[in-house]
Design an enzyme around this catalytic site. Structure first.
Site, PDB file in Angstrom:
ATOM      1  N   GLY A   1      10.125 -10.890   0.409  1.00 23.20           N
ATOM      2  CA  GLY A   1       9.727  -9.331   0.298  1.00 23.20           C
ATOM      3  C   GLY A   1       8.515  -8.984   0.705  1.00 23.20           C
ATOM      4  O   GLY A   1       7.766  -9.913   1.099  1.00 23.20           O
TER       5      GLY A   1
ATOM      6  N   GLN B   1       3.458  -2.687   0.624  1.00 21.38           N
ATOM      7  CA  GLN B   1       2.436  -1.917   1.278  1.00 21.38           C
ATOM      8  C   GLN B   1       1.051  -2.793   1.334  1.00 21.38           C
ATOM      9  O   GLN B   1       0.553  -3.020   2.279  1.00 21.38           O
ATOM     10  CB  GLN B   1       2.218  -0.886   0.523  1.00 21.38           C
ATOM     11  CG  GLN B   1       1.318   0.298   1.227  1.00 21.38           C
ATOM     12  CD  GLN B   1       0.885   1.629   0.553  1.00 21.38           C
ATOM     13  OE1 GLN B   1       1.468   1.713  -0.611  1.00 21.38           O
ATOM     14  NE2 GLN B   1       0.320   2.256   1.206  1.00 21.38           N
ATOM     15  N   PHE B   2       0.843  -3.516   0.398  1.00 19.56           N
ATOM     16  CA  PHE B   2      -0.420  -4.291   0.326  1.00 19.56           C
ATOM     17  C   PHE B   2      -0.331  -5.766   0.185  1.00 19.56           C
ATOM     18  O   PHE B   2      -1.263  -6.662   0.035  1.00 19.56           O
ATOM     19  CB  PHE B   2      -1.187  -4.102  -1.005  1.00 19.56           C
ATOM     20  CG  PHE B   2      -1.721  -2.597  -1.232  1.00 19.56           C
ATOM     21  CD1 PHE B   2      -2.360  -2.168  -0.199  1.00 19.56           C
ATOM     22  CD2 PHE B   2      -1.097  -1.802  -2.099  1.00 19.56           C
ATOM     23  CE1 PHE B   2      -2.965  -0.953  -0.233  1.00 19.56           C
ATOM     24  CE2 PHE B   2      -1.483  -0.330  -2.266  1.00 19.56           C
ATOM     25  CZ  PHE B   2      -2.378   0.031  -1.152  1.00 19.56           C
ATOM     26  N   GLY B   3       1.016  -6.379   0.404  1.00 20.33           N
ATOM     27  CA  GLY B   3       1.194  -7.850   0.358  1.00 20.33           C
ATOM     28  C   GLY B   3       2.529  -8.244   0.582  1.00 20.33           C
ATOM     29  O   GLY B   3       3.623  -7.301   0.914  1.00 20.33           O
ATOM     30  N   GLU B   4       2.932  -9.528   0.460  1.00 18.82           N
ATOM     31  CA  GLU B   4       4.201 -10.241   0.567  1.00 18.82           C
ATOM     32  C   GLU B   4       4.462 -11.117  -0.452  1.00 18.82           C
ATOM     33  O   GLU B   4       3.510 -11.416  -1.162  1.00 18.82           O
ATOM     34  CB  GLU B   4       3.933 -10.768   2.114  1.00 18.82           C
ATOM     35  CG  GLU B   4       3.731 -10.009   3.221  1.00 18.82           C
ATOM     36  CD  GLU B   4       3.947 -10.707   4.427  1.00 18.82           C
ATOM     37  OE1 GLU B   4       3.956 -12.027   4.291  1.00 18.82           O
ATOM     38  OE2 GLU B   4       3.847 -10.101   5.498  1.00 18.82           O
TER      39      GLU B   4
ATOM     40  N   LYS C   1       3.266 -14.511  -4.522  1.00 24.20           N
ATOM     41  CA  LYS C   1       2.932 -13.101  -4.574  1.00 24.20           C
ATOM     42  C   LYS C   1       1.547 -13.056  -3.865  1.00 24.20           C
ATOM     43  O   LYS C   1       0.556 -13.573  -4.328  1.00 24.20           O
ATOM     44  CB  LYS C   1       2.840 -12.273  -5.721  1.00 24.20           C
ATOM     45  CG  LYS C   1       3.672 -11.033  -5.515  1.00 24.20           C
ATOM     46  CD  LYS C   1       3.847 -10.339  -6.940  1.00 24.20           C
ATOM     47  CE  LYS C   1       4.612  -9.257  -7.012  1.00 24.20           C
ATOM     48  NZ  LYS C   1       4.407  -8.340  -8.333  1.00 24.20           N
TER      49      LYS C   1
ATOM     50  N   ASP D   1      12.701  -1.726 -13.494  1.00 18.10           N
ATOM     51  CA  ASP D   1      13.543  -2.029 -12.293  1.00 18.10           C
ATOM     52  C   ASP D   1      14.156  -3.295 -12.830  1.00 18.10           C
ATOM     53  O   ASP D   1      14.547  -4.140 -12.309  1.00 18.10           O
ATOM     54  CB  ASP D   1      12.738  -2.195 -11.170  1.00 18.10           C
ATOM     55  CG  ASP D   1      13.749  -2.471  -9.965  1.00 18.10           C
ATOM     56  OD1 ASP D   1      14.997  -1.735  -9.951  1.00 18.10           O
ATOM     57  OD2 ASP D   1      13.380  -2.798  -8.748  1.00 18.10           O
TER      58      ASP D   1
END
Ligand SMILES: *[C@@H]1O[C@H](CO)[C@@H](O)[C@H](O)[C@H]1NC(C)=O
Ligand SMILES: *[C@@H]1O[C@H](CO)[C@@H](O)[C@H](O)[C@H]1NC(C)=O
Ligand SMILES: *[C@@H]1O[C@H](CO)[C@@H](O)[C@H](O)[C@H]1NC(C)=O
Length: 839
Positions: A553, A556-559, A591, A695
């Site tokens: 995934g 905005q700030f990372g993967e 992450k 979530d």
């Protein structure tokens, strides 16, 4: 010595910028109040700039709507202050909060009863606020405010959650002047052009040719320039800085200005800043005569002063008038014209402060000198209080009577009104959703007729009846396709859509964005404090031992990457239930924070590590190690060989004839139940720590060997599941099909809303994830259905009972979807009920 020296200039704006005590604590908790609060931990007293206590800020109970100004944070400064600057900040709460006010208005009051809306020198009320939850925005108040009470009122052009921390800057207003009344400033014709000398920032009443009960340009701390046609202020009309009069309008030859003070004061001097452009027939005054009122009556003998008329030096100047220690609570001065025009830009008073100057509330404290005057004012206060009590009683009686009358009216007529109201708002709504309804007008209108009784039950009193329809009206605003919605949210869409990046980070309905795309668990500040007492118990992992496999995934700030890690065994402690043979690489999720992420994202990331490192439960994914010694920062969590539960179940089928034929792998009902029970157990653990997941769904549960389940948090970052998230016009991306009604409509996320999501997750599990929840409904219809849950008129659509699902388990689901959050079961109860259903 009529002209004061520069050092005495009372043009205070430049120097009067001290923080007044929100962040420093000089303002007491009881002097900070609010229209409402979201919770005890977001009460008004947490609205202090740069404070991180409670849940990190003041948050009102309801979302802020575009055209309502209901919510405010109020500060009582206990005495009049000259306020030149305000600071605002959102709720950061160590990276968990992300609510802030993009705009706000200010109201102020000197007496606590008359409230004045602040406007800038161009007449605008709205002040641009924050853009993120952490930065402090300072705004100069031009003109400054003289007030005891200040209200911050968050403003929004769309429905959003707002939290605020604030500070006021300025200094005490020692003049004690609460208003001046004067003839309205006039207009001069200069070379054919009009020059306006009106009091442009006067905050009282402006009656024809007269201004009263307010303060304005004469007390705004801004002295006019020598040339009155110019101004310090950008973009205003000529003559802006001055209030001016011509002798033509004053046959007596003078202008009378009356000054009123908060209480009797001992005056030494008055300084009047005058223009003296004698070439344009403007001169300071020729004479001033002042009358004093200390008690009820005006003193018979006035004080008179005549400055030297100066027709040599054209510069603007202060003229100091000695007031000879007169005691007064009001003063009226006649300023005599020395030429055709007289123009003032500022008037200030210098006075002897009595020893009890800090006692600013009208009731003197017991330690004060018991002089005759104070006794006298005590009696007056007593009388005042009695009158106030009588007023309140009368008001209460009136309200009671009014309510009775209103209730009767309700019984008779309101049904009609409500119906009209509802039909009106629903017709708006059905237009909006017309494309998705076969026959919207005939389906919604008649059923409304029967439903008004429900409204009366929920909202029994008159004024509240608008509440539900207001919410219904809100619904179309959520939709992509409605015309109204597009126009309503044009502004945010335009700004957010520019960079094309998915923005969850606006403080909208809700914010789900974690650092790398997954949402972090929401932790109340209290728990955070408990946790931060200990050190982070994870170790640094050598980055080179990670082998990239697949991207899970992106945010905005990372993967988030799926990796193989060698030698991870050493990083797993004994209570780790992960059976791996030696030297075998293990699958881990990594992450990763982008190297260019800003400082706050980094801090959030480190916070998340801290939080994650504390979570130890067999059904919660574990943080194994970190790479924080060099960039990019990484967080290594377990990954389970069978992937997420959604994919896992999609590959499987229920046991039975069909599976036999298709030869597909199967999962027995008891194993489905076993997995669901583990989810409940993991959630029970999270909820025991007051963690809110926000979530929960099968896509966020990982499957290991032998149907073991661990709850994870990859969230919306995976493209695979983008269809599960609903993008609200350039705003938050939300898993609406899993969200409780209160999360969607009110932005409330609690354990009870996690319970709702659990119900949906259980439903997914028992249907083998072969379809999305409410797959027959469009996103807009799901939101519409949410409205039905809110209205609770038995028209809400529930997820159907899955074929495999026994009644007892379906009952658990239905309980999870109770309208009233208190009626929903706890995870403890769910866990127990699921265990029981298997025996
Ligand atoms: C003062 O005069 C200006 C210029 O005509 C006008 O725009 C403004 O509204 C006036 N303000 C007040 C308070 O009368
Ligand atoms: C006002 O203040 C002056 C200076 O402190 C003092 O001498 C005088 O008595 C005061 N006047 C009254 C009426 O208290
Ligand atoms: C206003 O002042 C000018 C200059 O002193 C004087 O000539 C004129 O007569 C005055 N007008 C009135 C109406 O007093």
């Amino acid at each position: 010595d009529t002209i004061s020296s520069i050092s005495q200039l009372p043009c205070v704006v430049g120097v009067c910028r001290y923080p007044l005590g929100m962040s420093g604590g000089q303002i007491q908790d009881e002097d900070i109040s609010a229209s409402s609060q979201w919770s005890e931990s977001t009460a008004a007293r947490y609205g202090r700039l740069d404070f991180e206590e409670g849940d990190g800020a003041w948050c009102p109970e309801r979302t802020v709507e575009p055209d309502s100004l209901k919510e405010f944070l109020q500060i009582d400064l206990r005495s009049l202050h000259f306020i030149t600057l305000v600071g605002t900040q959102g709720r950061h709460a160590g990276g968990i909060g992300n609510e802030f006010a993009q705009m706000y208005k200010i109201k102020y009051s000197r007496d606590g009863s008359r409230w004045i809306s602040w406007r800038n020198r161009q007449g605008e009320q709205v002040i641009e606020g924050n853009r993120n939850a952490y930065d402090i925005m300072l705004k100069d108040l031009e003109p400054p405010i003289i007030a005891r009470f200040v209200r911050f009122m968050p403003v929004s052009d769309h429905s959003m959650n707002v939290c605020m921390r604030v500070e006021l800057y300025g200094c005490e207003w020692l003049d004690g002047l609460v208003s001046y009344n004067a003839p309205a400033g006039e207009q001069m014709s200069l070379e054919g052009q009009p020059v306006h000398f009106n009091d442009s920032v006067y905050d009282g009443a402006v009656i024809y040719r007269w201004v009263c009960i307010g303060l304005g340009q004469l007390t705004d701390g801004m002295c006019g320039l020598d040339d009155f046609t110019h101004s310090h202020v950008y973009n205003v009309w000529p003559g802006y800085d001055y209030v001016g009069w011509t002798n033509e309008s004053f046959p007596n030859g003078y202008v009378e200005i009356m000054f009123e003070f908060d209480r009797t004061r001992n005056f030494t001097t008055m300084k009047v800043h005058c223009n003296n452009m004698f070439t344009r027939h403007i001169k300071a005054f020729r004479q001033v005569v002042c009358y004093f009122r200390s008690e009820a009556d005006w003193e018979a003998t006035p004080l008179s002063f005549s400055p030297v008329v100066d027709d040599v030096n054209p510069s603007a100047r202060f003229i100091t008038v000695s007031l000879a220690n007169h005691m007064a609570s009001a003063m009226k001065c006649h300023f005599y014209f020395a030429d055709t025009w007289m123009m003032f830009s500022e008037i200030t008073f210098q006075l002897i402060l009595s020893s009890n100057r800090m006692v600013s509330s009208p009731i003197p404290s017991p330690g004060d000198d018991p002089t005759h005057k104070i006794d006298d004012s005590n009696t007056r206060i007593l009388i005042g209080c009695l009158v106030a009590i009588i007023f309140i009683l009368v008001a209460i009686i009136v309200i009671i009577l009014w309510r009775q009358v209103w209730q009767k009216m309700l019984e008779k007529a309101s049904r009609r009104m409500l119906d009209d109201e509802l039909t009106a708002s629903l017709s708006l709504q059905s237009e909006t959703f017309a494309y998705s309804h076969n026959n919207p007008s005939s389906s919604s209108a008649p059923s409304e007729q029967e439903s008004s009784s429900t409204y009366e039950r929920i909202f029994p009193l008159g004024p509240d009846y608008q509440e539900p329809s207001r919410l219904i009206r809100k619904l179309p605003e959520f939709s992509h396709s409605s015309e109204e919605a597009v126009t309503a949210s044009k502004a945010p869409t335009a700004t957010f859509a520019q960079d094309g990046v998915p923005h969850y980070a606006e403080a909208d309905i809700v914010n789900l964005q974690g650092v790398t795309g997954g949402n972090t668990y929401a932790v109340p500040a209290l728990t955070m404090d408990l946790l931060s007492g200990k050190d982070v118990a994870v170790e640094e992992f050598p980055r080179k031992l990670l082998t990239f496999k697949e991207k899970l995934g992106e945010g905005q700030f990372g993967e988030v990457h799926l990796c193989e890690a060698e030698g991870m065994q050493e990083f797993m402690d004994e209570d780790f239930s992960f059976d791996i043979s030696d030297n075998q690489p293990v699958l881990v999720a990594v992450k990763m924070l982008r190297a260019d992420a800003n400082k706050n994202a980094r801090n959030d990331f480190l916070k998340e590590i801290k939080i994650m490192s504390r979570l130890k439960d067999p059904n919660i994914i574990r943080l194994l190690a970190v790479c924080i010694c060099s960039d990019p920062l990484c967080m290594i969590t377990e990954y389970m060989e069978n992937g997420d539960l959604n994919q896992f179940l999609s590959r499987h089928e229920p046991e039975g004839q069909l599976a036999l034929i298709s030869n597909a792998p199967t999962v027995s009902y008891s194993n489905l139940c076993y997995m669901a029970t583990q989810i409940a157990s993991g959630m029970r653990y999270l909820s025991s720590l007051n963690f809110v997941h926000r979530d929960l769904a099968t896509r966020n549960c990982l499957v290991g060997k032998n149907y073991t389940i661990k709850i994870a948090d990859f969230g919306m970052s995976r493209n695979l599941y983008s269809g599960d998230y609903y993008r609200i016009q350039g705003r938050a991306v939300l898993p609406i099909r899993w969200m409780s009604w209160e999360s969607i409509l009110l932005g409330k996320f609690t354990t009870a809303s996690d319970v709702w999501a659990f119900g949906v997750t259980l439903w997914e599990t028992l249907t083998f994830c072969n379809e999305q929840p409410y797959s027959q409904l469009t996103d807009e219809q799901v939101i519409e259905n949410t409205g039905e849950f809110f209205r609770d008129q038995k028209r809400q659509v529930y997820l159907p009972q899955p074929v495999l699902c026994p009644d007892s388990v379906y009952k658990i689901m239905l309980n999870c979807w109770r309208r009233n959050t208190k009626e929903r079961p706890s995870f403890q109860e769910i866990h127990r009920a699921l265990l029981e259903s298997q025996t």
